[in-house]
Design a protein around this motif. Sequence first.
Motif, PDB file in Angstrom:
ATOM      1  N   THR A   1      49.908  76.331 -40.813  1.00 52.62           N
ATOM      2  CA  THR A   1      50.030  77.331 -39.755  1.00 52.62           C
ATOM      3  C   THR A   1      48.794  78.227 -39.707  1.00 52.62           C
ATOM      4  O   THR A   1      48.360  78.649 -38.632  1.00 52.62           O
ATOM      5  CB  THR A   1      51.294  78.180 -39.976  1.00 52.62           C
ATOM      6  OG1 THR A   1      52.424  77.317 -40.099  1.00 52.62           O
ATOM      7  CG2 THR A   1      51.518  79.128 -38.811  1.00 52.62           C
ATOM      8  N   ARG A   2      48.227  78.525 -40.870  1.00 54.13           N
ATOM      9  CA  ARG A   2      46.989  79.302 -40.896  1.00 54.13           C
ATOM     10  C   ARG A   2      45.885  78.610 -40.105  1.00 54.13           C
ATOM     11  O   ARG A   2      45.131  79.251 -39.353  1.00 54.13           O
ATOM     12  CB  ARG A   2      46.529  79.505 -42.341  1.00 54.13           C
ATOM     13  CG  ARG A   2      47.286  80.577 -43.109  1.00 54.13           C
ATOM     14  CD  ARG A   2      46.601  80.836 -44.436  1.00 54.13           C
ATOM     15  NE  ARG A   2      47.263  81.893 -45.196  1.00 54.13           N
ATOM     16  CZ  ARG A   2      46.821  82.389 -46.336  1.00 54.13           C
ATOM     17  NH1 ARG A   2      45.693  81.899 -46.858  1.00 54.13           N
ATOM     18  NH2 ARG A   2      47.472  83.344 -46.967  1.00 54.13           N
ATOM     19  N   ILE A   3      45.784  77.306 -40.270  1.00 53.61           N
ATOM     20  CA  ILE A   3      44.750  76.554 -39.555  1.00 53.61           C
ATOM     21  C   ILE A   3      45.015  76.594 -38.053  1.00 53.61           C
ATOM     22  O   ILE A   3      44.085  76.764 -37.244  1.00 53.61           O
ATOM     23  CB  ILE A   3      44.694  75.108 -40.070  1.00 53.61           C
ATOM     24  CG1 ILE A   3      44.238  75.110 -41.526  1.00 53.61           C
ATOM     25  CG2 ILE A   3      43.786  74.247 -39.209  1.00 53.61           C
ATOM     26  CD1 ILE A   3      44.130  73.737 -42.151  1.00 53.61           C
ATOM     27  N   SER A   4      46.271  76.455 -37.654  1.00 55.40           N
ATOM     28  CA  SER A   4      46.598  76.526 -36.230  1.00 55.40           C
ATOM     29  C   SER A   4      46.271  77.904 -35.657  1.00 55.40           C
ATOM     30  O   SER A   4      45.757  78.020 -34.539  1.00 55.40           O
ATOM     31  CB  SER A   4      48.083  76.201 -36.017  1.00 55.40           C
ATOM     32  OG  SER A   4      48.364  74.869 -36.392  1.00 55.40           O
ATOM     33  N   LEU A   5      46.559  78.960 -36.403  1.00 52.39           N
ATOM     34  CA  LEU A   5      46.232  80.306 -35.940  1.00 52.39           C
ATOM     35  C   LEU A   5      44.725  80.525 -35.918  1.00 52.39           C
ATOM     36  O   LEU A   5      44.209  81.248 -35.043  1.00 52.39           O
ATOM     37  CB  LEU A   5      46.907  81.345 -36.848  1.00 52.39           C
ATOM     38  CG  LEU A   5      48.434  81.371 -36.790  1.00 52.39           C
ATOM     39  CD1 LEU A   5      48.986  82.342 -37.826  1.00 52.39           C
ATOM     40  CD2 LEU A   5      48.918  81.761 -35.396  1.00 52.39           C
TER      41      LEU A   5
ATOM     42  N   ALA B   1      45.928  71.188 -45.798  1.00 47.51           N
ATOM     43  CA  ALA B   1      47.126  70.992 -44.987  1.00 47.51           C
ATOM     44  C   ALA B   1      46.918  71.574 -43.598  1.00 47.51           C
ATOM     45  O   ALA B   1      46.355  72.655 -43.438  1.00 47.51           O
ATOM     46  CB  ALA B   1      48.331  71.668 -45.647  1.00 47.51           C
ATOM     47  N   SER B   2      47.317  70.819 -42.598  1.00 47.81           N
ATOM     48  CA  SER B   2      47.422  71.326 -41.234  1.00 47.81           C
ATOM     49  C   SER B   2      48.705  70.765 -40.653  1.00 47.81           C
ATOM     50  O   SER B   2      49.237  69.764 -41.159  1.00 47.81           O
ATOM     51  CB  SER B   2      46.211  70.920 -40.384  1.00 47.81           C
ATOM     52  OG  SER B   2      46.280  69.551 -40.032  1.00 47.81           O
ATOM     53  N   LEU B   3      49.214  71.382 -39.611  1.00 48.94           N
ATOM     54  CA  LEU B   3      50.499  70.940 -39.062  1.00 48.94           C
ATOM     55  C   LEU B   3      50.424  69.503 -38.563  1.00 48.94           C
ATOM     56  O   LEU B   3      51.356  68.716 -38.757  1.00 48.94           O
ATOM     57  CB  LEU B   3      50.919  71.878 -37.925  1.00 48.94           C
ATOM     58  CG  LEU B   3      51.226  73.327 -38.344  1.00 48.94           C
ATOM     59  CD1 LEU B   3      51.619  74.165 -37.137  1.00 48.94           C
ATOM     60  CD2 LEU B   3      52.332  73.368 -39.394  1.00 48.94           C
ATOM     61  N   GLY B   4      49.309  69.134 -37.934  1.00 48.65           N
ATOM     62  CA  GLY B   4      49.161  67.757 -37.473  1.00 48.65           C
ATOM     63  C   GLY B   4      49.099  66.769 -38.629  1.00 48.65           C
ATOM     64  O   GLY B   4      49.681  65.672 -38.558  1.00 48.65           O
TER      65      GLY B   4
END
Length: 354
Positions: free
Chosen positions: A151-155, A302-305
């Motif tokens: 989620t950090r990466i998405s943000l 880690a990323s959501l994708g």
Amino acid sequence: MSNMVSDENIEFLPNDFEIMGEENLAQVDNIFASQSYWKDVLHRFVKNKGAIIGLVCIILIIIMAIIGIGINENTYDSQIIQHQNLAPRIPFLEKLGIFDGSEKMNTSSGVVEVNKYVSNDGSTTGLENVYYWFGTDVLGRDIFTRTWMGTRISLYIALMAVLIDMFFGLTYGLLSGYFGGAVDNAMQRFAEILNGIPNLVIVTLLIIVLKPGLMTITFSLMITGWIGMNRIARAQMLKLKEQEFVLASRTLGAKDLFIIFKEILPNIFGQIITNTMFSIPNAIFTEAFLAFIGLGVPAPMASLGLLISDAFKSFTTHPYMIVPPIVVLAILMLSFNTLADGIRDAFDPKMKEM
């Protein structure tokens, strides 16, 4: 003479003259205190329940992305092979018969319910006091911690999309629309050439030059992510640059940059914010898609994708792995979309009717 005397002796009472049909009279207009434009926008935004819910969800996700990684002792890349493929187990809820660590698995003999936290023969497994709220993956990594790291990466991608839109796409479109002519023609042809190149091709070429990671995704957004904002800013500039207030500023000797950023920009701020908010879900989905096909951040990051891609391989045996990243990604994108809708309606209520 007698008539005059009789008229002088007439006594008028307060209720002699009453307005007939008073109930049919129009009501007097209420007087409201005047308020500023931004207060009016805020008032309309607060009345939009969907936008408020979206804003609350975004704030909660941001808070969890900040503190979620440190809630337990696990890190996003720590592996415990003995804890692999553990189903979600949450304290207190396990007493209600839900999230107690058990999962149903399809085998050749039928559906079997398995709980790896406890032993069927009564022996100890060493996992009696272990809790994984979202479970673990095939390498024994905590999905809860990895989900909030993703989620950090998405943000981060959302923040980069905003910065690229505001600092590059906005400036490019305003300058192109203001100067017009050959300058506008050359700048827009250049933007159309970049927009004609598929984003997947750009990322692939960048991976050849750079290593896969956040920097590659960021450069990809910098190359093509500003095209939409450029078009919005240019269209608004062409609409306003011939208005009387711009002509008055130019007559008084105002410089071009002053007219662009001090006179015209404040008048299109609503459209700019709305378009920026709509570009965020698109950027988040692009990063998730690239990570899903293997062009995003490399493991063990880690990323959501990437989480969805890894969990998809084990979907038939351990479907719980794919649920947390998909739910967080869906809520994040839906919240940004509803928030963008609310901001658009707040700045321009007529758009809601279209």
